[in-house]
Design a protein around this motif. Structure first.
Motif, short mmCIF file in Angstrom:
data_model
loop_
_atom_site.label_atom_id
_atom_site.label_comp_id
_atom_site.label_asym_id
_atom_site.label_seq_id
_atom_site.Cartn_x
_atom_site.Cartn_y
_atom_site.Cartn_z
N ALA A 84 53.80 -13.39 58.84
CA ALA A 84 52.57 -14.05 59.27
C ALA A 84 51.63 -14.19 58.10
CB ALA A 84 51.89 -13.26 60.40
N SER A 85 50.91 -15.31 58.10
CA SER A 85 49.83 -15.53 57.15
C SER A 85 48.53 -15.64 57.93
CB SER A 85 50.06 -16.83 56.36
OG SER A 85 51.25 -16.77 55.62
N LEU A 86 47.47 -15.07 57.37
CA LEU A 86 46.17 -15.11 58.03
C LEU A 86 45.09 -15.40 56.99
CD1 LEU A 86 44.77 -12.72 60.73
CD2 LEU A 86 43.47 -13.07 58.61
N VAL A 87 44.14 -16.24 57.37
CA VAL A 87 42.99 -16.53 56.51
C VAL A 87 41.73 -16.45 57.36
CG1 VAL A 87 41.89 -18.21 54.99
CG2 VAL A 87 44.38 -18.10 55.08
N TYR A 88 40.73 -15.74 56.86
CA TYR A 88 39.44 -15.64 57.56
C TYR A 88 38.35 -16.02 56.58
CZ TYR A 88 35.47 -13.59 60.08
OH TYR A 88 34.26 -13.40 60.71
N ILE A 89 37.65 -17.11 56.89
CA ILE A 89 36.58 -17.60 56.03
C ILE A 89 35.27 -17.54 56.82
CG2 ILE A 89 35.69 -19.55 54.70
CD1 ILE A 89 38.56 -20.47 54.31
N ALA A 90 34.38 -16.65 56.40
CA ALA A 90 33.09 -16.47 57.06
C ALA A 90 32.20 -15.63 56.15
CB ALA A 90 33.26 -15.79 58.42
N ASP A 91 30.91 -15.65 56.39
CA ASP A 91 29.97 -14.91 55.55
C ASP A 91 30.24 -13.41 55.56
OD1 ASP A 91 28.72 -17.25 54.82
OD2 ASP A 91 27.09 -17.06 56.29
N ASP A 92 30.81 -12.90 56.67
CA ASP A 92 31.04 -11.45 56.79
C ASP A 92 32.46 -11.03 56.44
OD1 ASP A 92 32.34 -12.57 58.95
OD2 ASP A 92 31.43 -11.28 60.46
N ALA A 93 33.23 -11.89 55.78
CA ALA A 93 34.64 -11.59 55.48
C ALA A 93 34.80 -10.30 54.69
CB ALA A 93 35.28 -12.76 54.73
N GLN A 94 33.94 -10.09 53.71
CA GLN A 94 34.06 -8.91 52.85
C GLN A 94 33.94 -7.61 53.64
OE1 GLN A 94 31.25 -8.89 49.61
NE2 GLN A 94 32.49 -7.51 48.38
N ALA A 95 33.12 -7.63 54.68
CA ALA A 95 32.88 -6.43 55.48
C ALA A 95 34.12 -6.01 56.27
CB ALA A 95 31.72 -6.66 56.43
N TYR A 96 35.06 -6.92 56.47
CA TYR A 96 36.25 -6.62 57.27
C TYR A 96 37.44 -6.16 56.44
CZ TYR A 96 34.27 -8.57 61.57
OH TYR A 96 33.51 -8.77 62.69
N LEU A 97 37.37 -6.26 55.13
CA LEU A 97 38.56 -6.01 54.31
C LEU A 97 39.14 -4.62 54.54
CD1 LEU A 97 40.53 -6.93 52.16
CD2 LEU A 97 38.91 -6.13 50.42
N SER A 98 38.34 -3.59 54.41
CA SER A 98 38.87 -2.23 54.56
C SER A 98 39.37 -1.97 55.98
CB SER A 98 37.80 -1.20 54.18
OG SER A 98 36.66 -1.32 55.02
N LYS A 99 38.69 -2.52 56.98
CA LYS A 99 39.10 -2.34 58.37
C LYS A 99 40.45 -3.01 58.63
CE LYS A 99 34.31 -2.24 59.96
NZ LYS A 99 33.28 -2.92 60.80
N VAL A 100 40.66 -4.19 58.07
CA VAL A 100 41.93 -4.89 58.23
C VAL A 100 43.05 -4.12 57.54
CG1 VAL A 100 43.22 -6.96 57.56
CG2 VAL A 100 40.94 -7.18 58.57
N ARG A 101 42.79 -3.65 56.34
CA ARG A 101 43.82 -2.91 55.60
C ARG A 101 44.28 -1.67 56.35
NH1 ARG A 101 41.43 -3.28 49.38
NH2 ARG A 101 42.50 -5.24 48.82
N GLU A 102 43.38 -1.02 57.06
CA GLU A 102 43.74 0.17 57.83
C GLU A 102 44.72 -0.14 58.95
OE1 GLU A 102 40.08 1.77 59.20
OE2 GLU A 102 39.44 2.50 57.22
N LEU A 103 44.75 -1.39 59.41
CA LEU A 103 45.61 -1.78 60.51
C LEU A 103 47.00 -2.25 60.06
CD1 LEU A 103 43.01 -3.77 62.66
CD2 LEU A 103 43.91 -1.48 63.13
N LEU A 104 47.19 -2.40 58.75
CA LEU A 104 48.42 -3.01 58.25
C LEU A 104 49.50 -1.97 57.95
CD1 LEU A 104 47.00 -5.66 55.75
CD2 LEU A 104 47.76 -6.01 58.10
N PRO A 105 50.76 -2.36 58.15
CA PRO A 105 51.88 -1.51 57.74
C PRO A 105 52.11 -1.64 56.24
CG PRO A 105 52.71 -3.55 58.65
CD PRO A 105 51.22 -3.61 58.80
N GLU A 106 53.11 -0.93 55.73
CA GLU A 106 53.41 -0.99 54.30
C GLU A 106 53.88 -2.38 53.87
OE1 GLU A 106 56.21 2.03 53.34
OE2 GLU A 106 54.77 3.68 53.59
#
Length: 251
Positions: free
Chosen positions: A183-205
């Motif tokens: 899967a590929s995902l792209v999120y473009i919004a003013d608050d994108a930076q705030a979600y980076l660490s939260k998204v990484r926590e949900l990802l597998p290796e």
């Protein structure tokens, strides 16, 4: 807009391409794409164009997984989609998985234009063969191109071409190590930076996320099959939308 609610302004549809509009659970509008032909095969041609107005929120999804069926030699199914997001509007592009059958031939393009204050979330899940049926992709053609522009300037361009024995290609350790879903995902919004660490926590290796720009988060992940892919994708999409996925994702 009708008050604070997003509504359909103009709609034209023809052939086997249809949009359904289920009862909304929020002030945004949900549009469900239905391919009454049941899938895409060689010689098919689908076009899809969407435009928004300021202050609107539109979620686009599909009724079920799209299927790329076996094509006749020399024939390619073509899918062209364009999305224009006005300043102050948001579009969530959330199709369910595209499943590639052995012998399929598909050429797909998504082109997105964003105004200055527009927001956009895109996910494109891809399944390499019907694993439950023991299918192996030994002869396919798949070309996919995604281009997202902001104020006319490209901010995300991704292109992929697969042909021939894709199963053998994906089995290579430094390609996909046998994974049959991605899967590929792209999120473009003013608050994108705030979600980076939260998204990484949900990802597998087998997944990774990073920022291309302060307002542009990108993700790519591999999974064993569609079930494992969804186990990760659904929490990530729910996080970035702040709500549950469209009901058709849960059927």
């Amino acid at each position: 807009m009708s008050g604070k609610r997003t509504v359909v302004d103009r709609l034209y549809q023809a052939g086997s391409s249809k949009y359904l509009f289920p009862r909304s659970r929020s002030e945004g509008l949900e549009a469900v794409f239905l391919n009454t032909a049941g899938g895409v095969t060689g010689g098919d041609a689908f076009e899809n164009s969407v435009q928004t107005k300021a202050g609107t929120t539109l979620t686009l999804t599909t009724q079920a997984c799209e299927r790329a069926y076996k094509a006749q030699p020399g024939q390619i199914g073509k899918v062209r989609s364009t999305v224009q997001v006005t300043s102050g509007a948001r579009v969530n592009w959330l199709p369910q998985e595209t499943i590639l059958f052995n012998g399929s031939a598909m050429d797909r393009q998504l082109s997105v234009d964003l105004d200055e204050r527009a927001s956009f979330l895109m996910v494109e899940p891809l399944i390499f063969g019907r694993t439950a049926m023991g299918e192996v992709l030994t002869n396919i053609f798949f070309r996919d191109r995604i281009q997202i522009r902001k104020k006319g300037v490209p901010v995300y361009v991704d292109s992929m071409t697969l042909r021939g024995d894709v199963n053998a290609h994906l089995a290579r350790r430094f390609i996909a190590n046998g994974a049959l879903a991605m899967a590929s995902l792209v999120y473009i919004a003013d608050d994108a930076q705030a979600y980076l660490s939260k998204v990484r926590e949900l990802l597998p290796e087998t997944g990774g996320a990073s920022l291309l720009y302060d307002d542009t988060l990108v993700l790519r992940m591999l999974a064993t099959d569609s079930f494992d892919l969804r186990q990760t994708l659904i929490p990530v999409i729910s996080l970035l939308t702040g709500q549950d996925l469209p009901r058709c994702w849960m059927i």
